[in-house]
Design a protein around this motif. Structure first.
Motif, PDB file in Angstrom:
ATOM      1  N   VAL A 262       0.867  -1.186   0.000  1.00  0.00           N
ATOM      2  CA  VAL A 262       0.000   0.000   0.000  1.00  0.00           C
ATOM      3  C   VAL A 262       0.902   1.235   0.000  1.00  0.00           C
ATOM      4  O   VAL A 262       1.323   1.704   1.071  1.00  0.00           O
ATOM      5  N   PRO A 263       1.232   1.774  -1.155  1.00  0.00           N
ATOM      6  CA  PRO A 263       2.048   2.995  -1.175  1.00  0.00           C
ATOM      7  C   PRO A 263       1.293   4.167  -0.534  1.00  0.00           C
ATOM      8  O   PRO A 263       0.122   4.397  -0.831  1.00  0.00           O
ATOM      9  N   VAL A 264       1.949   4.867   0.351  1.00  0.00           N
ATOM     10  CA  VAL A 264       1.351   5.997   1.058  1.00  0.00           C
ATOM     11  C   VAL A 264       2.024   7.277   0.572  1.00  0.00           C
ATOM     12  O   VAL A 264       3.231   7.462   0.768  1.00  0.00           O
ATOM     13  N   GLU A 265       1.240   8.149  -0.084  1.00  0.00           N
ATOM     14  CA  GLU A 265       1.766   9.421  -0.566  1.00  0.00           C
ATOM     15  C   GLU A 265       1.664  10.480   0.530  1.00  0.00           C
ATOM     16  O   GLU A 265       0.633  10.597   1.187  1.00  0.00           O
ATOM     17  N   ILE A 266       2.708  11.235   0.733  1.00  0.00           N
ATOM     18  CA  ILE A 266       2.765  12.273   1.751  1.00  0.00           C
ATOM     19  C   ILE A 266       3.117  13.599   1.087  1.00  0.00           C
ATOM     20  O   ILE A 266       4.118  13.705   0.364  1.00  0.00           O
ATOM     21  N   ARG A 267       2.276  14.595   1.327  1.00  0.00           N
ATOM     22  CA  ARG A 267       2.543  15.949   0.833  1.00  0.00           C
ATOM     23  C   ARG A 267       2.650  16.882   2.034  1.00  0.00           C
ATOM     24  O   ARG A 267       1.853  16.790   2.971  1.00  0.00           O
ATOM     25  N   VAL A 268       3.596  17.770   2.002  1.00  0.00           N
ATOM     26  CA  VAL A 268       3.846  18.700   3.109  1.00  0.00           C
ATOM     27  C   VAL A 268       3.537  20.108   2.632  1.00  0.00           C
ATOM     28  O   VAL A 268       4.090  20.563   1.613  1.00  0.00           O
TER      29      VAL A 268
END
Length: 349
Positions: A262-268
């Motif tokens: 399950v790739p988890v995308e993180i944006r800051v």
């Protein structure tokens, strides 16, 4: 026939108690605030949802306006009804009564601002329990100067809100308990008021116990007889079959086995770092999870292995217990974070 000495002493105690507890909370006050709070809690999933707003700021402002208008309207209506009742009984507003009402309004304002702040600083899981604690605090403060029963119930309501967080109940049951405290508990308390009569402790304890059984019995019974928000029965669908294009029509329950990537995308976002491409974390599931699909699209209902159904993302719990920075000549600036991700029904989180 003359009264006995014990009867005279009881009459004197009642008069002294009435002198110290000279305030009265009106029954319509509890009914108005209770029904309004319950309606907001139960309808929160269906009004002002994220799908209706472009960003979180708009949703937060919309909720702020809704809470301000609804709770402010109840406060004004309660004020006018109470003033009319007091005029009918030829009673005057005492100084203490006005201050207690201000405290009640202050608590409602704090709850409104707290709900607004959770859209930006997190903590939405605690909102319902916090509202329970605030309403319990308001009942206790009012009970210090009026009905003794309000003190007992206020303490129990505060403990209920704290216990729901201490035992880390899932969000669905906490919200249902909060709705029961408002919608069932406050109107029931209005019927139990005895106009400041002095009662022995065992009598107050029996009243409080009966009230708690009624208020907690409804949500616990609903939880016992069925999962909150459990979807209707639907055919099972394996992950391999889904990858082949099956399950595009109708309702299905997709099972993702343990070990599924399950790739988890993180944006800051913010004013410290430049916005860039999303960072992807290559994570895998540690235990199976079931998802409800409607025409191939997830509905938001999910269930982890051996746990009750959860609606939307309310059943997920994220916590950042550690966030630290480092600076070395070799690596330069480095930020390290530890994130715990658990389901709300997991007692080990």
């Amino acid at each position: 026939m003359s009264d006995s000495p014990s009867q005279r002493l009881d009459a004197i105690r009642s008069m002294l108690s009435a002198g110290h507890r000279n305030l009265r909370i009106e029954r319509h006050t509890l009914v108005l605030w209770g029904l309004t709070g319950a309606a907001l809690l139960l309808l929160s999933d269906h009004i002002l949802t994220p799908a209706q707003f472009a960003d979180v700021t708009q949703q937060a402002v919309a909720w702020l306006l809704l809470l301000t208008l609804s709770l402010g309207g109840v406060a004004v209506l309660d004020w006018h009804l109470t003033r009319r009742v007091k005029r009918h009984r030829d009673e005057a507003w005492s100084f203490i009564h006005r201050q207690v009402i201000k405290v009640w309004w202050l608590l409602m304002a704090l709850g409104t601002l707290m709900t607004f702040a959770t859209f930006f600083f997190g903590g939405g899981y605690m909102v319902c329990a916090a509202w329970v604690v605030l309403i319990g605090l308001g009942l206790y403060v009012h009970g210090l100067f009026s009905e003794e029963l309000l003190e007992w119930i206020g303490v129990l309501v505060i403990l209920t809100g704290i216990a729901s967080l201490a035992y880390r109940l899932d969000y669905g049951i906490i919200r249902l308990i909060a709705a029961s405290v408002f919608g069932l508990g406050l109107p029931l308390l209005a019927l139990m008021l005895d106009r400041g009569r002095a009662r022995p402790s065992w009598h107050r304890m029996a009243q409080s116990t009966a009230w708690m059984l009624a208020v907690l019995g409804v949500p616990l019974a609903l939880r016992h007889h069925g999962d909150l928000g459990a979807p209707a029965e639907a055919p099972a669908l394996t992950y391999n079959a889904f990858r082949k294009g099956e399950g595009a029509v109708g309702r299905r329950i997709l099972t993702l086995p343990a070990g599924t990537p399950v790739p988890v995308e993180i944006r800051v976002n913010g004013n410290i770092f430049r916005s860039g491409p999303a960072t992807t974390l290559p994570l895998t599931l540690s235990k199976p999870v079931e998802l409800v699909l409607e025409n191939g699209v997830p509905t938001g209902d999910a269930r982890f292995d051996g746990e009750p159904w959860m609606r939307g993302t309310a059943g997920l719990w994220l916590h950042v217990p550690k966030l630290e920075g480092d600076l070395t000549p070799d690596l330069g600036p480095v930020v390290r974070a530890l994130v715990n991700a658990n389901s709300m029904a997991d007692p080990q989180r």
